[in-house]
Design a protein around this motif. Sequence first.
Motif, PDB file in Angstrom:
ATOM      1  N   PHE A   9      -4.970  42.818 -33.684  1.00 27.42           N
ATOM      2  CA  PHE A   9      -6.121  42.094 -33.589  1.00 27.42           C
ATOM      3  C   PHE A   9      -7.314  42.969 -34.437  1.00 27.42           C
ATOM      4  CE2 PHE A   9      -4.612  40.865 -29.487  1.00 27.42           C
ATOM      5  CZ  PHE A   9      -4.234  39.576 -29.742  1.00 27.42           C
ATOM      6  N   GLN A  10      -7.138  44.181 -34.611  1.00 27.74           N
ATOM      7  CA  GLN A  10      -8.246  44.916 -35.307  1.00 27.74           C
ATOM      8  C   GLN A  10      -7.992  44.428 -36.716  1.00 27.74           C
ATOM      9  OE1 GLN A  10      -7.962  49.007 -35.159  1.00 27.74           O
ATOM     10  NE2 GLN A  10      -9.791  49.552 -35.950  1.00 27.74           N
ATOM     11  N   SER A  11      -6.869  44.277 -37.312  1.00 28.03           N
ATOM     12  CA  SER A  11      -6.799  43.883 -38.881  1.00 28.03           C
ATOM     13  C   SER A  11      -7.200  42.681 -38.822  1.00 28.03           C
ATOM     14  CB  SER A  11      -5.203  43.864 -38.987  1.00 28.03           C
ATOM     15  OG  SER A  11      -4.184  43.038 -38.224  1.00 28.03           O
ATOM     16  N   LYS A  12      -6.753  41.517 -37.872  1.00 31.72           N
ATOM     17  CA  LYS A  12      -7.574  40.222 -38.107  1.00 31.72           C
ATOM     18  C   LYS A  12      -9.034  40.242 -38.015  1.00 31.72           C
ATOM     19  CE  LYS A  12      -3.767  37.917 -35.798  1.00 31.72           C
ATOM     20  NZ  LYS A  12      -3.096  36.933 -34.541  1.00 31.72           N
ATOM     21  N   ILE A  13      -9.723  41.211 -37.027  1.00 30.29           N
ATOM     22  CA  ILE A  13     -11.086  41.271 -37.017  1.00 30.29           C
ATOM     23  C   ILE A  13     -11.611  41.743 -38.154  1.00 30.29           C
ATOM     24  CG2 ILE A  13     -13.126  42.404 -35.645  1.00 30.29           C
ATOM     25  CD1 ILE A  13     -11.226  42.467 -33.370  1.00 30.29           C
ATOM     26  N   ILE A  14     -11.133  42.779 -38.850  1.00 27.82           N
ATOM     27  CA  ILE A  14     -11.573  43.244 -40.179  1.00 27.82           C
ATOM     28  C   ILE A  14     -11.612  42.112 -41.290  1.00 27.82           C
ATOM     29  CG2 ILE A  14     -11.021  44.769 -41.824  1.00 27.82           C
ATOM     30  CD1 ILE A  14      -9.936  46.892 -39.994  1.00 27.82           C
ATOM     31  N   ALA A  15     -10.526  41.512 -41.229  1.00 29.14           N
ATOM     32  CA  ALA A  15     -10.264  40.172 -42.242  1.00 29.14           C
ATOM     33  C   ALA A  15     -11.298  39.241 -42.134  1.00 29.14           C
ATOM     34  CB  ALA A  15      -9.079  39.807 -42.102  1.00 29.14           C
ATOM     35  N   LYS A  16     -11.666  38.773 -40.690  1.00 29.29           N
ATOM     36  CA  LYS A  16     -12.624  38.062 -40.552  1.00 29.29           C
ATOM     37  C   LYS A  16     -14.003  38.415 -40.801  1.00 29.29           C
ATOM     38  CE  LYS A  16     -10.295  35.140 -36.916  1.00 29.29           C
ATOM     39  NZ  LYS A  16     -10.428  34.660 -35.529  1.00 29.29           N
ATOM     40  N   THR A  17     -14.224  39.938 -40.572  1.00 29.83           N
ATOM     41  CA  THR A  17     -15.676  40.293 -40.953  1.00 29.83           C
ATOM     42  C   THR A  17     -15.846  40.617 -42.391  1.00 29.83           C
ATOM     43  OG1 THR A  17     -15.208  41.872 -38.928  1.00 29.83           O
ATOM     44  CG2 THR A  17     -17.049  42.847 -40.574  1.00 29.83           C
ATOM     45  N   GLN A  18     -14.940  40.752 -42.930  1.00 29.47           N
ATOM     46  CA  GLN A  18     -14.987  40.766 -44.681  1.00 29.47           C
ATOM     47  C   GLN A  18     -15.259  39.278 -45.005  1.00 29.47           C
ATOM     48  OE1 GLN A  18     -14.937  43.652 -46.321  1.00 29.47           O
ATOM     49  NE2 GLN A  18     -15.479  42.447 -48.088  1.00 29.47           N
ATOM     50  N   LEU A  73     -16.923  37.115 -43.316  1.00 33.04           N
ATOM     51  CA  LEU A  73     -18.214  36.883 -43.015  1.00 33.04           C
ATOM     52  C   LEU A  73     -19.177  37.466 -43.746  1.00 33.04           C
ATOM     53  CD1 LEU A  73     -20.268  35.437 -41.212  1.00 33.04           C
ATOM     54  CD2 LEU A  73     -19.845  37.532 -39.779  1.00 33.04           C
ATOM     55  N   THR A  74     -19.012  38.820 -44.393  1.00 32.40           N
ATOM     56  CA  THR A  74     -19.709  39.521 -45.049  1.00 32.40           C
ATOM     57  C   THR A  74     -20.005  38.940 -46.437  1.00 32.40           C
ATOM     58  OG1 THR A  74     -19.156  41.594 -44.112  1.00 32.40           O
ATOM     59  CG2 THR A  74     -20.385  41.837 -46.182  1.00 32.40           C
ATOM     60  N   ASN A  75     -18.788  38.659 -46.930  1.00 38.37           N
ATOM     61  CA  ASN A  75     -19.001  37.701 -48.298  1.00 38.37           C
ATOM     62  C   ASN A  75     -19.561  36.581 -48.087  1.00 38.37           C
ATOM     63  OD1 ASN A  75     -17.169  39.781 -49.297  1.00 38.37           O
ATOM     64  ND2 ASN A  75     -14.984  38.677 -48.962  1.00 38.37           N
ATOM     65  N   PHE A  76     -19.510  35.477 -46.932  1.00 39.12           N
ATOM     66  CA  PHE A  76     -20.184  34.408 -46.918  1.00 39.12           C
ATOM     67  C   PHE A  76     -21.829  34.858 -46.927  1.00 39.12           C
ATOM     68  CE2 PHE A  76     -22.040  31.185 -44.196  1.00 39.12           C
ATOM     69  CZ  PHE A  76     -21.610  30.168 -44.980  1.00 39.12           C
ATOM     70  N   ILE A  77     -22.088  35.907 -46.257  1.00 36.85           N
ATOM     71  CA  ILE A  77     -23.536  36.156 -45.976  1.00 36.85           C
ATOM     72  C   ILE A  77     -24.085  36.627 -47.438  1.00 36.85           C
ATOM     73  CG2 ILE A  77     -25.235  37.814 -44.970  1.00 36.85           C
ATOM     74  CD1 ILE A  77     -23.472  37.935 -42.445  1.00 36.85           C
ATOM     75  N   TYR A 118     -23.053  35.598 -50.138  1.00 38.18           N
ATOM     76  CA  TYR A 118     -23.039  34.434 -50.880  1.00 38.18           C
ATOM     77  C   TYR A 118     -24.305  33.592 -50.765  1.00 38.18           C
ATOM     78  CZ  TYR A 118     -21.779  29.513 -52.370  1.00 38.18           C
ATOM     79  OH  TYR A 118     -21.939  28.236 -53.100  1.00 38.18           O
ATOM     80  N   VAL A 119     -24.522  33.480 -49.305  1.00 33.53           N
ATOM     81  CA  VAL A 119     -25.654  32.797 -48.866  1.00 33.53           C
ATOM     82  C   VAL A 119     -26.788  33.441 -49.434  1.00 33.53           C
ATOM     83  CG1 VAL A 119     -27.015  31.710 -46.814  1.00 33.53           C
ATOM     84  CG2 VAL A 119     -24.706  31.523 -46.884  1.00 33.53           C
ATOM     85  N   GLN A 120     -27.128  34.579 -49.310  1.00 25.09           N
ATOM     86  CA  GLN A 120     -28.339  35.487 -49.769  1.00 25.09           C
ATOM     87  C   GLN A 120     -28.353  34.950 -51.090  1.00 25.09           C
ATOM     88  OE1 GLN A 120     -28.059  39.244 -48.621  1.00 25.09           O
ATOM     89  NE2 GLN A 120     -30.269  39.999 -49.435  1.00 25.09           N
ATOM     90  N   ASN A 121     -27.476  35.339 -52.051  1.00 25.74           N
ATOM     91  CA  ASN A 121     -27.449  34.987 -53.424  1.00 25.74           C
ATOM     92  C   ASN A 121     -27.868  33.662 -53.853  1.00 25.74           C
ATOM     93  OD1 ASN A 121     -26.968  36.065 -56.309  1.00 25.74           O
ATOM     94  ND2 ASN A 121     -25.295  34.364 -55.855  1.00 25.74           N
ATOM     95  N   GLU A 122     -27.371  32.736 -52.816  1.00 27.25           N
ATOM     96  CA  GLU A 122     -27.900  31.258 -53.314  1.00 27.25           C
ATOM     97  C   GLU A 122     -29.107  31.031 -53.054  1.00 27.25           C
ATOM     98  OE1 GLU A 122     -26.124  28.624 -54.436  1.00 27.25           O
ATOM     99  OE2 GLU A 122     -24.526  29.883 -55.285  1.00 27.25           O
TER     100      GLU A 122
END
Length: 882
Positions: A145-154, A156-160, A162-166
Amino acid sequence: MEHICFRVHQCSMCFGDTHFICTSCQCELCLQCKENHINNLKTIDHNVVIYRKKFDCVPIQMIAKPHSDKVCGENLEFCHFPDCSSCNEKRTHRQIYDETVSDTKRQLHKGIIDVIRSEVLFNRSVLLTGIKADIEKCQIQISRFQSKIIAKTQRLTNFIDYVQNELMNNVFCYFDFKHRCLKQLININKHIKGIQKFEHRHERSAINPVKFLTKKSRLPKIRYLKQHINQLSMIESINKKDVTKLLNEIKITERRVREVKTESLLKLMPGPELHQFLTLPGVDSCYHISRVTSDRIWVSDEGTNLILTNTDGENLHHIDDVFDGYFFGNKVHTVSKDGELIYIDKDGTLKKLSNDLKTTTTLINSNLNSRCVYCSLITGDLLVGVYYSESRTGLVIRYNHAGQLKQIIQNDTYLKPHSVTENNNGDVIVSLCDCGYNWTWDGIVVVTDNEGDHRFTYQGNGYGIFPRGICTDALSHILVCDGLELTVHILDKDGQFLSYLFIRPSGIFSPLSLSYDVKTHRLWVGSENNNTVCVYRFITRQTLLTDHPQINNAKDLQSDIQPTKKERQEVEGCQLKLSSYSKELHSFTVTGLQNCVHISCVTSGRAWVSSYNHNLILTNTTGVTLHHVQDLCCPSDFYDLYLDFFHAGVHTVNSKGELIYISKDYNIKKLSKDMKTTTTLIQETESTWDPYCVWSSVSTGDLLVGMYSKVSRYNQKGKLIQTIQQDNTGLDMFLEPHFITENNNGDIIVSDCSISMFNASGSVVVTDCEGRHRFSYTGHPPGSGLWPHGICTDDLSNILVCNRGNIHILDSSGQFLSHLELKEYSFPFSLCYDVNSRRLWIGSIFSKQLLVCSHYERQEAIKDGKSSSPNEEESLSHLRQA
C-alpha cells in the motif's frame, strides 16, 4: 602451576552443559533440552528441577529484617519472618530452615507452576509465532500500500504544481488586482462621506424640523462591488457518491484479545503410542474408568467393585455398593471438576464421595432406571442416562451440581443408554445399545446439542457398531469403543468417521472403557477380557522443538525386521503364480466324522482329520478310515465347540510322519509311524497347564504349543526352551491361540480368537523365531473384523487363514493379497497345505466333506518355443492312487 581438572556434566540429549535434571526419568538437561522435555506430551508430567536439587545443598541465607546488616539462616515456622540471635524481641515459634519453607511454598503452588511451565509458556510461544507471522504479513501489505500511496502522492504533487503554474501564468496574469482594489477603496470612501453628510443633516433636523421634512433628500445607494474571485473555477467538481464510497472503505476493527485455538496447538498422531499399562488386582475387568488426576483413576468391573488406584497399580480405596451395570450400562460413575467421585449405587441413588474419601453425600434419590452418569467439566451439571424397560425407551436428564432438575433430553432414537458424555461445544453424546430377540447386538451413537435438538446419529463405518465406552478429546473428536469388531472409532464433532484408533490392541484385545486426560492429552483404555488398563498417546503438539536423536533400545529392533517383499521359490524349474480362484481337484466324504475341525497332512494322499466329538482318524483321498485315535482333547459337541473354541488345532505331524496330539488329560503324545506305539512327550506338571494347539516345526523339529496368552517352544525331548508372550512394550500378544503354524522364514503364525456373547473376533499374530512381534492382521478392509480359524502357509510363504466362510491370503509381511474363491463349499474352517503335491486341503465345520484344490497357476520354463504344463488329470489320478 599445577592445573586442576573439573568434570562438567553434559546434557543427556546433546553436548550442552547440564543445568536441570528430570527426577522422573533421571535425564540431565541443558536449557534448550529442558524446554523440549517439558513441552513434549510424552514427558509433560515429568518433574524437572535445577541440577543442584539433586544434592543436599546448603540453604540459601536470608537477611534478617530487624538487622539488615546481619546474616541469618533461620526462619520461623508460623509467621515465616526471618530472625537472628541479635534480635531484641525473640519469638517463641519453632524455627525451621529457609530451604524447608521454600520447598513448602513450592509444593503449595506446584499445580500453578506446572501449568505455567507446560501450558502457559507453550501457548505464549505459539501466540508469539502467530504475532511474528502477522507482523511480517502486515509489513508486506503496508509496503504494498505504501508504494501505491507514494505513487498517488506524487501524482497529487504534480497536479498541485500544475495548477499553481496555471494560475500564476495563465489566470492571474490577466487581472490587475492592485489597481481594481484601489479604485473600489476610493468609491467606498466616497460612499462613507456621503453617509456621514446625510447623518449630519438628520441631526440638524431637530433644530429645523419643518425645513428637513420639506426638503427632498435620500440615502445615497452603494453600487454592487463585483468579486473578482468568481472568475476562478474548479475544472472537476466533487462527486458526493465518490466521497461516500471512499469513506465507507475505512474499516475500524474492534480491538480484542488474541486467543490460541486448540487446532493450532494439537494434532492427531499417525498412530497411537503406548505410554504405560497397569494391571489392577482389585478388579476382574475394566468396565469403566473415571480419571481423577494424571496418576489416579477410579475403575469398576462388571460386578459391584469400584476401586481407586494410581499408576503403580496400588488400591487406594474400595467401594462395593456400586450399581451392577453388566447388561444395562456400565458408565455408573464419574468425577466432578473438583475431583469428587459421583456414582450410582445398588439402589439407583446418585452419591458423591468427598476428596478425602470420608464423607458420602446423596445428590439424587433412588431411581432404579438410572443407567449411566457423567459430570460436565464445563458447567458442572450431571447428565444421567435413564432407561424404562416397560416401554423400551431411554432419555437423558440434566441436573445441576446440587441435584436439581434442569432439562430432559428425549429422542426417538434413544434405545438403552450405555454411556453419556459431553463435547467441548456442549453437545451431549450418548452411546446406546440393545439386544434383539434373536440375540443380535446392535447400537448407535446419538448426538444432540445443549438444547436437546438432534444433530446426528452414527451407526458405524459400514459394518454396524455395538458402542460401549465413549469420550471426547481436546480437538472435539468423539472416540467410541466398538464391541463387535473390538475397535475404537474416531469421529469428528460432526459425526464423520476419521479412522480407527486401533483394532484389537495387544494386552487389551477387547477395548471397553475410555477416559481422556485433558492435562496430558493421554487416553486411558480398559479391557473387557482382563484387568489391564493401557495409557496411550494419540495426540501431539503442532509446533514442538525436536529432541536430539537418541540411541534406540535393542528391543526396538523388531521394527527394523523387514522381510523380503517377494519371497518366491522355484521348484523343479517351475515358477509358481498365485491364482485368483481355487481350482477344485478332488472332494470326498470322511466316514466316521461329523465335521472337519482340523487337518494334518501326512503324505500327498493321507491326512489326519479331527472333529468335535473326540474323533481323530487317519484317512486317504477316498475317505476310508485307516486308523482311529479316541483320546483326543476336543470339544464333545457343537455347543462345546462354540464355548471351548480354542481347543481346535490339537494335532500335528512331524517331519518323520509321526502324529503328535493333545490327549484328553492334556498331555502331549506321539504316535509312531507304524501306529503301534504311543509316547508321552510333555506331561501335565502344574494346574495352569492347558494346551490349546500344537505344531511341529518342519525345520527344527521343535514343538510349538499354544496356551492361554502365550506360545511355548519345546525341543524334541519335551524340554521347554522358549516362551513367547509379550511384545517389546510388555503387553501380551496372544489371548486364546487355537491354531498355530510356522512359515518358511521361521516366523511363528498364530490364529488368535476370543468368543464372547457380544462377538467372535480375533487376529492373526505373527512373530519372528526369536519371539519379537512382527505384525497382527485384523481383517480386510480395516475395521471389517476377523474371526480366524484354520491357518497354514504355502511354498511362496503366503499365509492362508479361514475367516467367516472365506479364505484370506496374505504375504509374509501381512499385506492382504486376495480372497480365495470357493465354489459351492460352505464355511471353510480348517486348512492344511501339502508341500509335496502343492495342494490345499480344506475342511468345513458344517460338513464332513474334504476338498482338495490348488490356488496356484503353475508355469513351466519355455523350451524350444513350447511351454509344457502338468496335466491336472494326471495329478488327480496320482492323488486317487495314493
